[in-house]
Every structure is written in C-alpha cells, then in structure tokens.
Design a protein around this motif. Structure first.
Motif, PDB file in Angstrom:
ATOM      1  N   LYS A   1      28.808  10.066  10.853  1.00 19.04           N
ATOM      2  CA  LYS A   1      30.131  10.819  10.722  1.00 19.04           C
ATOM      3  C   LYS A   1      30.760  10.002   9.968  1.00 19.04           C
ATOM      4  O   LYS A   1      31.630  10.763   9.111  1.00 19.04           O
ATOM      5  CB  LYS A   1      30.423  10.904  12.193  1.00 19.04           C
ATOM      6  N   CYS A   2      31.057   8.782   9.968  1.00 19.26           N
ATOM      7  CA  CYS A   2      31.690   8.023   8.924  1.00 19.26           C
ATOM      8  C   CYS A   2      31.421   8.351   7.681  1.00 19.26           C
ATOM      9  O   CYS A   2      32.358   8.649   6.630  1.00 19.26           O
ATOM     10  CB  CYS A   2      31.843   6.366   9.405  1.00 19.26           C
ATOM     11  N   ILE A   3      30.176   8.165   7.287  1.00 21.94           N
ATOM     12  CA  ILE A   3      29.554   8.451   6.070  1.00 21.94           C
ATOM     13  C   ILE A   3      29.880   9.694   5.483  1.00 21.94           C
ATOM     14  O   ILE A   3      30.363   9.989   4.205  1.00 21.94           O
ATOM     15  CB  ILE A   3      28.157   8.149   5.711  1.00 21.94           C
ATOM     16  N   TYR A   4      29.818  10.776   6.409  1.00 17.33           N
ATOM     17  CA  TYR A   4      30.048  12.121   6.026  1.00 17.33           C
ATOM     18  C   TYR A   4      31.763  12.216   5.908  1.00 17.33           C
ATOM     19  O   TYR A   4      32.099  13.317   4.849  1.00 17.33           O
ATOM     20  CB  TYR A   4      29.775  12.987   7.300  1.00 17.33           C
TER      21      TYR A   4
ATOM     22  N   LEU B   1      19.781   3.970   9.117  1.00 18.69           N
ATOM     23  CA  LEU B   1      20.130   5.051   8.310  1.00 18.69           C
ATOM     24  C   LEU B   1      18.592   5.821   8.018  1.00 18.69           C
ATOM     25  O   LEU B   1      18.746   7.148   7.800  1.00 18.69           O
ATOM     26  CB  LEU B   1      20.658   4.669   6.988  1.00 18.69           C
ATOM     27  N   LEU B   2      17.585   5.231   7.887  1.00 16.69           N
ATOM     28  CA  LEU B   2      16.254   5.726   7.345  1.00 16.69           C
ATOM     29  C   LEU B   2      15.407   6.160   8.539  1.00 16.69           C
ATOM     30  O   LEU B   2      14.542   6.893   8.533  1.00 16.69           O
ATOM     31  CB  LEU B   2      15.649   4.752   6.402  1.00 16.69           C
ATOM     32  N   GLY B   3      15.818   5.611   9.705  1.00 17.38           N
ATOM     33  CA  GLY B   3      15.199   5.776  10.795  1.00 17.38           C
ATOM     34  C   GLY B   3      13.600   4.973  10.819  1.00 17.38           C
ATOM     35  O   GLY B   3      12.691   5.258  11.627  1.00 17.38           O
ATOM     36  N   LYS B   4      13.323   4.099   9.942  1.00 17.91           N
ATOM     37  CA  LYS B   4      12.169   3.316  10.091  1.00 17.91           C
ATOM     38  C   LYS B   4      12.279   1.998   9.366  1.00 17.91           C
ATOM     39  O   LYS B   4      13.291   1.499   8.867  1.00 17.91           O
ATOM     40  CB  LYS B   4      11.072   4.015   9.268  1.00 17.91           C
ATOM     41  N   ASP B   5      11.239   1.102   9.723  1.00 16.76           N
ATOM     42  CA  ASP B   5      11.395  -0.408   9.276  1.00 16.76           C
ATOM     43  C   ASP B   5      11.084  -0.303   7.716  1.00 16.76           C
ATOM     44  O   ASP B   5      10.066   0.506   7.349  1.00 16.76           O
ATOM     45  CB  ASP B   5      10.765  -1.295  10.115  1.00 16.76           C
ATOM     46  N   ILE B   6      11.708  -1.388   7.022  1.00 18.02           N
ATOM     47  CA  ILE B   6      11.296  -1.680   5.619  1.00 18.02           C
ATOM     48  C   ILE B   6      10.848  -3.002   5.569  1.00 18.02           C
ATOM     49  O   ILE B   6      11.311  -3.803   6.268  1.00 18.02           O
ATOM     50  CB  ILE B   6      12.412  -1.105   4.411  1.00 18.02           C
ATOM     51  N   LYS B   7      10.188  -3.354   4.207  1.00 18.72           N
ATOM     52  CA  LYS B   7       9.858  -4.652   4.056  1.00 18.72           C
ATOM     53  C   LYS B   7      10.884  -4.949   3.072  1.00 18.72           C
ATOM     54  O   LYS B   7      10.883  -4.782   2.034  1.00 18.72           O
ATOM     55  CB  LYS B   7       8.365  -4.844   3.683  1.00 18.72           C
ATOM     56  N   ILE B   8      12.078  -5.696   3.292  1.00 24.78           N
ATOM     57  CA  ILE B   8      13.085  -5.924   2.533  1.00 24.78           C
ATOM     58  C   ILE B   8      12.489  -6.655   1.244  1.00 24.78           C
ATOM     59  O   ILE B   8      13.271  -6.274   0.296  1.00 24.78           O
ATOM     60  CB  ILE B   8      14.349  -6.562   3.222  1.00 24.78           C
TER      61      ILE B   8
ATOM     62  N   PHE C   1      16.593   4.837  -1.981  1.00 19.94           N
ATOM     63  CA  PHE C   1      16.009   5.826  -1.008  1.00 19.94           C
ATOM     64  C   PHE C   1      17.074   7.082  -0.907  1.00 19.94           C
ATOM     65  O   PHE C   1      18.109   6.926  -1.139  1.00 19.94           O
ATOM     66  CB  PHE C   1      15.536   5.449   0.330  1.00 19.94           C
ATOM     67  N   ASP C   2      16.364   8.278  -0.603  1.00 17.56           N
ATOM     68  CA  ASP C   2      17.230   9.269  -0.288  1.00 17.56           C
ATOM     69  C   ASP C   2      17.411   9.651   0.986  1.00 17.56           C
ATOM     70  O   ASP C   2      16.212   9.551   1.950  1.00 17.56           O
ATOM     71  CB  ASP C   2      16.214  10.384  -0.938  1.00 17.56           C
ATOM     72  N   ILE C   3      18.653   9.670   1.424  1.00 17.48           N
ATOM     73  CA  ILE C   3      18.840   9.814   3.024  1.00 17.48           C
ATOM     74  C   ILE C   3      19.735  10.937   3.183  1.00 17.48           C
ATOM     75  O   ILE C   3      20.223  11.666   2.274  1.00 17.48           O
ATOM     76  CB  ILE C   3      19.523   8.662   3.810  1.00 17.48           C
ATOM     77  N   GLU C   4      19.527  11.644   4.490  1.00 15.63           N
ATOM     78  CA  GLU C   4      20.171  12.970   4.676  1.00 15.63           C
ATOM     79  C   GLU C   4      21.159  12.872   5.957  1.00 15.63           C
ATOM     80  O   GLU C   4      20.559  12.044   6.910  1.00 15.63           O
ATOM     81  CB  GLU C   4      19.129  13.983   4.952  1.00 15.63           C
ATOM     82  N   ILE C   5      22.249  13.112   5.695  1.00 17.84           N
ATOM     83  CA  ILE C   5      23.387  13.101   6.900  1.00 17.84           C
ATOM     84  C   ILE C   5      23.728  14.505   7.196  1.00 17.84           C
ATOM     85  O   ILE C   5      23.847  15.225   6.296  1.00 17.84           O
ATOM     86  CB  ILE C   5      24.670  12.570   6.139  1.00 17.84           C
ATOM     87  N   PRO C   6      23.800  14.564   8.536  1.00 16.30           N
ATOM     88  CA  PRO C   6      24.082  16.031   8.803  1.00 16.30           C
ATOM     89  C   PRO C   6      25.531  16.427   8.546  1.00 16.30           C
ATOM     90  O   PRO C   6      26.500  15.639   8.746  1.00 16.30           O
ATOM     91  CB  PRO C   6      23.801  15.909  10.480  1.00 16.30           C
ATOM     92  N   GLY C   7      25.661  17.642   7.870  1.00 17.13           N
ATOM     93  CA  GLY C   7      27.032  18.238   7.592  1.00 17.13           C
ATOM     94  C   GLY C   7      27.187  19.584   8.331  1.00 17.13           C
ATOM     95  O   GLY C   7      26.412  19.860   9.093  1.00 17.13           O
ATOM     96  N   VAL C   8      28.171  20.041   7.970  1.00 16.35           N
ATOM     97  CA  VAL C   8      28.496  21.362   8.729  1.00 16.35           C
ATOM     98  C   VAL C   8      27.618  22.451   8.448  1.00 16.35           C
ATOM     99  O   VAL C   8      27.216  23.355   9.432  1.00 16.35           O
ATOM    100  CB  VAL C   8      30.265  21.923   8.202  1.00 16.35           C
ATOM    101  N   THR C   9      27.187  22.464   7.260  1.00 17.85           N
ATOM    102  CA  THR C   9      26.133  23.784   6.788  1.00 17.85           C
ATOM    103  C   THR C   9      24.740  23.152   6.684  1.00 17.85           C
ATOM    104  O   THR C   9      24.158  23.948   5.889  1.00 17.85           O
ATOM    105  CB  THR C   9      26.507  24.364   5.564  1.00 17.85           C
ATOM    106  N   GLY C  10      24.277  21.946   7.226  1.00 20.98           N
ATOM    107  CA  GLY C  10      23.153  21.423   6.985  1.00 20.98           C
ATOM    108  C   GLY C  10      23.061  19.960   6.436  1.00 20.98           C
ATOM    109  O   GLY C  10      24.324  19.527   6.228  1.00 20.98           O
ATOM    110  N   GLY C  11      21.952  19.615   5.897  1.00 22.07           N
ATOM    111  CA  GLY C  11      21.967  18.177   5.582  1.00 22.07           C
ATOM    112  C   GLY C  11      22.326  17.861   4.186  1.00 22.07           C
ATOM    113  O   GLY C  11      22.286  18.683   3.314  1.00 22.07           O
ATOM    114  N   ILE C  12      23.264  16.712   4.177  1.00 19.73           N
ATOM    115  CA  ILE C  12      23.512  16.263   2.902  1.00 19.73           C
ATOM    116  C   ILE C  12      23.068  15.202   2.381  1.00 19.73           C
ATOM    117  O   ILE C  12      22.690  14.308   3.134  1.00 19.73           O
ATOM    118  CB  ILE C  12      25.281  16.007   2.885  1.00 19.73           C
ATOM    119  N   ARG C  13      22.466  15.107   1.068  1.00 26.93           N
ATOM    120  CA  ARG C  13      21.641  14.077   0.575  1.00 26.93           C
ATOM    121  C   ARG C  13      22.529  12.921  -0.051  1.00 26.93           C
ATOM    122  O   ARG C  13      23.410  13.317  -0.893  1.00 26.93           O
ATOM    123  CB  ARG C  13      20.478  14.497  -0.132  1.00 26.93           C
TER     124      ARG C  13
END
Ligand code: URA
Length: 254
Positions: A146-149, A167-174, A182-194
């Motif tokens: 919500k802060c990012i949105y 943010l990605l929901g999975k582990d990565i190897k840093i 990476f492309d991430i999706e944040i929920p918005g009012v009318t759907g996901g915002i990338r």
C-alpha cells in the motif's frame, strides 16, 4: 505526507508510535514502529529489511551505519545541479567524514533532488537483528504494498534478499541476481500495477565485508548497481515526463 500515506501512518504507527500489534515477537522487542520517510510522490522507492538498533531508538529509517553508507553512495551520483551534494561528496571522496547534521542534510537533499522514499520490508526491529520471519514478512506485506501504491514510483530499489522476498514472494540468490531488474505487481484499485524492481546488496552486507575496492567485490558491484538505478530513473523520467537527463558523476571502476 500525502493522505494515503498518512492513513497508513495512523494505522501502523499511531499517536504513541506503537499502534500495530500484528507480530508478537516484534512488538515485544521494539521501542517503536519505524514507518518510512521521503518524498510522498517519489520517483525512487528504496526498500530495506527492517529497522536496526539506531532506527528503533530514533524512529527513522536507514539512519544507522548502513543508512549512512547507503546515502553516501547515493549522493556520489548526485546530479550536477545539486550543488551542495556534489561538493560534499567530492570532499567525502577525499576522506572527509560528515557531521550528523550534514548526514541529515544529505538525506534531505537526496529526497528533494532525486525524489526518494525510504521504506523497510517490516516496520519493527527484530531481536538481535535477525531476519524477519516468514510470518512477520507476510503480516507487514499489505502495508508495504500500500505504501508503494501510494507513492507510485518509477523504480523500486530492493536492497538485500529480505525486501526481494517480501515483494517477489520468493527467495533469490543475491550474488547472482543482483544488478537484475524484476517485474513486480502491486494490487491497485482496478487491478495489478507493474513496477520495475532493481535488486542489489544490502548496505550492511557491503559494510560487513569491508571489501569496497576489489574489482568484482561487493563494494564495486553495489556502486555499479546504484549507478544503474540512477540511469534507469533518468531514462524513465525522460520517457514519461520528457525531462532532460542530468549530468552525473561516473563511477570510477577499479
Ligand atoms: N537496515 C535496513 O534494512 N533498514 C533500516 O532502516 C536500517 C537498517
């Protein structure tokens, strides 16, 4: 603070600084909730892990050792019209150590000239600075999204594996995934915002290794990732707002 961020601040921090009680272990350990700070409509959102001892005591994000290291490196790439930042970073390159007041000023100037918002994956300090648990990350994720949105940045910079996991929901190897977008999706009012999310090392990792100078060591890779962050930002500003690309200092590779 813009109203959406203010509403989140009221919900999680509140008048006594301790409104959120979702995570029993963190509530017991913390002095206060540490929300985030910066330009309410920032172009760059930086997401760290969790407050450390200094942040917990003072109530501000990234103001301890790793925060000052982060700001020092960000300031290195100051745009050439940010005159004060340019001059202090040149002095720092020659060994000058800023005072606490100057560090505050560096933060303020970065926020103002680059439009940055600083956040953490979780709002409260974990005991002994361990990583937040899966449950704690999940409990704080809705607030993070919500802060990012609310800020709606052009770029997210995730420092370390914890914010990437949040943010990605999975582990990565840093070590192999740093420097990647990476492309991430944040929920918005009318759907996901990338949003594009650039991944890099956490400053405390870079500081702990003490390896700032070897050619492919963490310090050099980190600086190159931050340089990339500003290049991506300048591209996005040119593309979306027709802003001329500012001149910036180039990282001198070892
Ligand atoms: N480390 C983080 O990830 N965030 C802070 O605010 C301080 C240290």
């Amino acid at each position: 603070m813009a109203s959406a961020l203010k509403a989140l601040y009221d919900e999680y921090v509140g008048v006594d600084g301790n409104a959120c009680t979702r995570c029993p272990r963190l509530v017991k350990n913390r002095t206060q909730v540490v929300f985030g700070e910066g330009a309410p409509s920032a172009d760059l959102v930086i997401v760290g892990e969790a407050p450390g001892a200094t942040e917990d005591e003072i109530g501000r994000v990234f103001v301890g050792q790793s925060g000052t290291l982060l700001d020092e490196y960000l300031a290195y790439f100051a745009r050439d019209d940010a005159r004060w930042l340019m001059s202090i970073t040149r002095r720092m390159t020659s060994g000058y150590i800023p005072t606490d007041e100057e560090y505050d000023q560096i933060r303020d100037q970065l926020i103002e000239t680059e439009k940055i918002y600083y956040l953490n994956a979780v709002l409260c300090r974990p005991p002994e600075n361990v990583d937040p648990s899966k449950e704690e990350l999940a409990a704080c994720r809705d607030r993070l999204l919500k802060c990012i949105y609310a800020v709606d940045p052009l770029l997210i910079l995730a420092v370390g594996k914890v914010p990437v996991k949040a943010l990605l929901g999975k582990d990565i190897k840093i070590t192999s995934d740093r420097g990647q977008v990476f492309d991430i999706e944040i929920p918005g009012v009318t759907g996901g915002i990338r949003y594009p999310m650039l991944v890099t090392y956490h400053p405390s990792f870079v500081g702990r290794t003490g390896d700032f100078n070897s050619k492919t060591g963490p310090g050099q890779m980190w600086a190159q990732d931050l340089e990339l962050a500003f290049a991506l930002l300048d591209d996005a500003r040119a593309l979306t707002r027709d802003e001329p690309r500012p001149k910036r200092r180039k990282w001198e590779k070892k």
